[in-house]
Scaffold this motif. Structure first.
Motif, PDB file in Angstrom:
ATOM      1  N   TYR A 148      -7.849  18.560   7.936  1.00 25.44           N
ATOM      2  CA  TYR A 148      -7.697  19.455   6.778  1.00 25.44           C
ATOM      3  C   TYR A 148      -6.229  19.592   6.386  1.00 25.44           C
ATOM      4  O   TYR A 148      -5.897  19.581   5.199  1.00 25.44           O
ATOM      5  CB  TYR A 148      -8.282  20.834   7.073  1.00 25.44           C
ATOM      6  N   LEU A 149      -5.361  19.744   7.368  1.00 28.57           N
ATOM      7  CA  LEU A 149      -3.933  19.879   7.096  1.00 28.57           C
ATOM      8  C   LEU A 149      -3.393  18.614   6.442  1.00 28.57           C
ATOM      9  O   LEU A 149      -2.623  18.678   5.473  1.00 28.57           O
ATOM     10  CB  LEU A 149      -3.177  20.186   8.390  1.00 28.57           C
ATOM     11  N   LEU A 150      -3.811  17.459   6.938  1.00 26.10           N
ATOM     12  CA  LEU A 150      -3.382  16.193   6.358  1.00 26.10           C
ATOM     13  C   LEU A 150      -3.866  16.053   4.911  1.00 26.10           C
ATOM     14  O   LEU A 150      -3.103  15.642   4.028  1.00 26.10           O
ATOM     15  CB  LEU A 150      -3.901  15.031   7.209  1.00 26.10           C
ATOM     16  N   ILE A 151      -5.116  16.422   4.660  1.00 27.06           N
ATOM     17  CA  ILE A 151      -5.652  16.373   3.291  1.00 27.06           C
ATOM     18  C   ILE A 151      -4.876  17.324   2.385  1.00 27.06           C
ATOM     19  O   ILE A 151      -4.551  16.985   1.244  1.00 27.06           O
ATOM     20  CB  ILE A 151      -7.158  16.707   3.295  1.00 27.06           C
ATOM     21  N   PHE A 152      -4.545  18.505   2.903  1.00 24.33           N
ATOM     22  CA  PHE A 152      -3.781  19.478   2.125  1.00 24.33           C
ATOM     23  C   PHE A 152      -2.406  18.916   1.762  1.00 24.33           C
ATOM     24  O   PHE A 152      -1.962  19.008   0.611  1.00 24.33           O
ATOM     25  CB  PHE A 152      -3.654  20.786   2.913  1.00 24.33           C
ATOM     26  N   ILE A 153      -1.718  18.322   2.739  1.00 25.65           N
ATOM     27  CA  ILE A 153      -0.384  17.767   2.502  1.00 25.65           C
ATOM     28  C   ILE A 153      -0.454  16.613   1.511  1.00 25.65           C
ATOM     29  O   ILE A 153       0.364  16.527   0.581  1.00 25.65           O
ATOM     30  CB  ILE A 153       0.262  17.326   3.838  1.00 25.65           C
ATOM     31  N   VAL A 154      -1.431  15.727   1.681  1.00 29.83           N
ATOM     32  CA  VAL A 154      -1.590  14.608   0.749  1.00 29.83           C
ATOM     33  C   VAL A 154      -1.901  15.130  -0.647  1.00 29.83           C
ATOM     34  O   VAL A 154      -1.379  14.613  -1.650  1.00 29.83           O
ATOM     35  CB  VAL A 154      -2.681  13.624   1.249  1.00 29.83           C
ATOM     36  N   GLY A 155      -2.718  16.173  -0.732  1.00 31.66           N
ATOM     37  CA  GLY A 155      -3.034  16.766  -2.035  1.00 31.66           C
ATOM     38  C   GLY A 155      -1.805  17.366  -2.696  1.00 31.66           C
ATOM     39  O   GLY A 155      -1.589  17.196  -3.908  1.00 31.66           O
ATOM     40  N   ILE A 156      -0.991  18.077  -1.939  1.00 35.77           N
ATOM     41  CA  ILE A 156       0.232  18.674  -2.470  1.00 35.77           C
ATOM     42  C   ILE A 156       1.190  17.572  -2.937  1.00 35.77           C
ATOM     43  O   ILE A 156       1.760  17.650  -4.021  1.00 35.77           O
ATOM     44  CB  ILE A 156       0.926  19.564  -1.401  1.00 35.77           C
ATOM     45  N   LEU A 157       1.356  16.527  -2.101  1.00 34.78           N
ATOM     46  CA  LEU A 157       2.247  15.436  -2.481  1.00 34.78           C
ATOM     47  C   LEU A 157       1.706  14.700  -3.704  1.00 34.78           C
ATOM     48  O   LEU A 157       2.488  14.296  -4.580  1.00 34.78           O
ATOM     49  CB  LEU A 157       2.441  14.475  -1.306  1.00 34.78           C
ATOM     50  N   GLY A 158       0.430  14.493  -3.751  1.00 36.12           N
ATOM     51  CA  GLY A 158      -0.173  13.826  -4.901  1.00 36.12           C
ATOM     52  C   GLY A 158       0.006  14.634  -6.171  1.00 36.12           C
ATOM     53  O   GLY A 158       0.280  14.084  -7.239  1.00 36.12           O
ATOM     54  N   PHE A 159      -0.110  15.932  -6.089  1.00 32.14           N
ATOM     55  CA  PHE A 159       0.085  16.798  -7.245  1.00 32.14           C
ATOM     56  C   PHE A 159       1.551  16.830  -7.669  1.00 32.14           C
ATOM     57  O   PHE A 159       1.864  16.838  -8.847  1.00 32.14           O
ATOM     58  CB  PHE A 159      -0.406  18.222  -6.906  1.00 32.14           C
TER      59      PHE A 159
END
Length: 146
Positions: free
Chosen positions: A132-143
């Protein structure tokens, strides 16, 4: 002379403690049986969910067969779910036997299996939180970079 199960080094199991452990073993058996039924339903459902996803029109553009992917995914989930349920069932069996036979070794085995149950759940929880943390970080970076 005291029974081996009532005197564990400096820990004494009272009648109330034995009663609580007996009741805990019963609930553990109930939950493990429900868990095994759930695993069976997951395995049966994995084949039906696969055929359902194969027939969906929106999966036509995917580069892989989503039905087979979902079948394999459900089977993997069932395999992961098997281990904590099996440990819980073993705890139930061994705890009932330990209380019946008043055997210290069987009692230790029961607690060892319970430890394995909770250790598995703890490690699995850490893995899921990390994902979940990895998905959150990837989502933030992608945004941020879009």
């Amino acid at each position: 002379m005291e029974n081996p199960i009532t005197q564990l080094e400096q820990l004494t199991l009272t009648n109330a403690s034995k009663s609580f452990l007996r009741e805990t073993a019963k609930w553990a058996k109930f939950l493990s049986i429900i868990g095994f039924i759930g695993i069976g339903l997951l395995l049966i459902g994995s084949f039906f969910i696969g055929s359902l996803y194969e027939n969906l029109p929106q999966t036509a553009g995917l580069p892989f067969n989503l039905g087979i992917f979902m079948t394999i995914f459900y089977i993997i989930i069932a395999l992961i779910y098997f281990f904590p349920v099996y440990y819980l069932f073993q705890f139930s069996k061994k705890m009932k036997m330990a209380l019946l036979t008043k055997n210290d070794d069987t009692l230790a085995d029961a607690f060892e299996v319970l430890k394995s149950h909770y250790k598995f759940l703890g490690v699995f929880t850490i893995i899921i939180i990390s994902i979940y943390l990895l998905i959150f970080i990837v989502g933030i970076l992608g945004f941020a970079f879009s």
